[in-house]
Scaffold this active site. Structure first.
Site, PDB file in Angstrom:
ATOM      1  N   ASP A   8      -0.855   1.977  -1.428  1.00  0.00           N
ATOM      2  CA  ASP A   8      -1.802   3.055  -1.786  1.00  0.00           C
ATOM      3  C   ASP A   8      -3.051   2.347  -2.310  1.00  0.00           C
ATOM      4  O   ASP A   8      -3.371   2.435  -3.476  1.00  0.00           O
ATOM      5  CB  ASP A   8      -1.204   4.001  -2.843  1.00  0.00           C
ATOM      6  CG  ASP A   8      -0.769   3.274  -4.107  1.00  0.00           C
ATOM      7  OD1 ASP A   8      -0.533   2.046  -4.052  1.00  0.00           O
ATOM      8  OD2 ASP A   8      -0.676   3.909  -5.178  1.00  0.00           O
ATOM      9  N   HIS A 246       1.314  -5.944 -10.929  1.00  0.00           N
ATOM     10  CA  HIS A 246       2.513  -5.223 -10.484  1.00  0.00           C
ATOM     11  C   HIS A 246       2.854  -5.504  -9.011  1.00  0.00           C
ATOM     12  O   HIS A 246       3.931  -6.012  -8.702  1.00  0.00           O
ATOM     13  CB  HIS A 246       2.312  -3.709 -10.611  1.00  0.00           C
ATOM     14  CG  HIS A 246       1.908  -3.227 -11.965  1.00  0.00           C
ATOM     15  ND1 HIS A 246       2.790  -3.179 -13.021  1.00  0.00           N
ATOM     16  CD2 HIS A 246       0.738  -2.747 -12.441  1.00  0.00           C
ATOM     17  CE1 HIS A 246       2.173  -2.677 -14.085  1.00  0.00           C
ATOM     18  NE2 HIS A 246       0.928  -2.421 -13.759  1.00  0.00           N
TER      19      HIS A 246
HETATM   20 CA    CA Z   1       0.130   0.288  -5.498  1.00  0.00          CA
END
Ligand code: CA
Length: 319
Positions: A8, A246
């Site tokens: 995303d 992350h």
């Molecule tokens: Ca992401």
């Protein structure tokens, strides 16, 4: 190994893309887009531009689901606009590209790659789990046959990051995450349990990526700017400027499993009330011998950072 990234594209997704492009261990076969940090059409545009600036525009990009697993419209959370900017990539302008997403859809692409490569294929998902849920729903046998499905998301042993229960990728579509985690398909989960251990101060991060800035390439410039934005807007404990890496850690876990430690359990996702989006043990499968989720709880942080920064450096030197 062959890899699909499901993103995303936000800033740390962009870093994960560069990491996968630069990694010799993985051949990036394609990128599928979902929503989360941004809406799916923005994720597609950002992904095409990131690949273009990396000189990797030959890697196909597929648009995925644009509604949640429950069929609702997705609206990005306010916190995402702060962390990733209004355009998802720190409001930094990337060079335009004439390339568009491929005609097919994300789930069909996953299925065809699973057919072609089987155990050789790894899927690394760093967005809402909607594409992944639809893939498992439509093609359960193909999903069971891939080498590894590694997701960035969730928080089992630590609080969430959107609220004290929920991590952002899970909260973007809790029903999808619940479907994936209860599906019986084996999942490697890189959640806040471990990504908070790769949190870096803004100063340390700028120092780590100094070679990118000095590379003198367009990609080097743009990636430095994005990291700078990211570190300036993600605020950690005690109000310090920090950046959590992350999504790249999920790529690392797939390529270098020796860098991580995990425990195995069966998970579900709470979908009701104030704890909506919480990842927690599935009581109905507490006694099941077979555990389907590997919850990553630790990583060799220094080794990971060395590999990540060096590999992205290779990617930004390509053109
Ligand atoms: Ca992401």
């Amino acid at each position: 190994m062959k890899m699909i990234l499901d993103v995303d594209t936000g800033i740390d997704d962009a870093l994960a893309i560069a990491y996968a492009v630069g990694a010799e261990e993985a051949e990036l076969k394609g990128i599928t887009c979902c929503f989360g940090n941004v809406r799916v059409e923005t994720a597609v545009r950002n992904t095409l531009q990131i690949l273009h600036v990396l000189g990797a525009g030959d890697i196909p990009v597929y648009a995925g689901e644009n509604t949640t697993f429950a069929g609702k419209d997705f609206i990005p959370a306010e916190v995402c606009k702060r962390v990733h900017g209004l355009n998802g990539i720190g409001d930094i302008e990337l060079p335009g590209t004439t390339k568009n997403a491929e005609k097919g859809d994300a789930v069909t692409f996953m299925a065809s790659m699973a057919d072609q490569y089987g155990k050789e294929l790894v899927i690394v998902a760093t967005a809402a789990m909607t594409n992944l849920a639809r893939f498992i729903e439509r093609y359960p046998e193909k999903a069971a046959g891939v080498g590894c499905i590694c997701v960035m998301g969730g928080a089992v042993t630590v609080p969430g990051n959107v609220n004290r229960y929920a991590e952002a990728n899970i909260l973007a579509d809790p029903e999808a995450a619940k479907y994936v985690l209860e599906s019986g398909i084996h999942i490697l989960m890189i959640g806040l349990d471990v990504t908070l251990k790769t949190m870096m101060s803004a100063e340390a991060m700028e120092e780590w990526i100094r070679p990118w800035r000095e590379a003198g390439t367009k990609a080097g410039d743009k990636f430095s700017e994005m990291v700078h934005y990211y570190c300036s807007h993600e605020v950690g404990k005690e109000g310090k400027r920090e950046g959590a890496i992350h999504d790249p850690l999920a790529v690392a876990a797939a390529i270098h499993p020796e860098l991580i430690e995990f425990f195995e359990t069966n998970l579900t996702v709470e979908t009701d009330g104030e704890s909506r989006g919480r990842t927690t043990g599935d009581l109905s499968r507490l006694k099941c011998r077979e555990k389907t989720v590997k919850v990553c709880v630790d990583a060799r942080v220094e080794s990971f950072l060395n590999d990540f920064v060096g590999t992205v450096q290779k990617a930004i030197h390509r053109i």
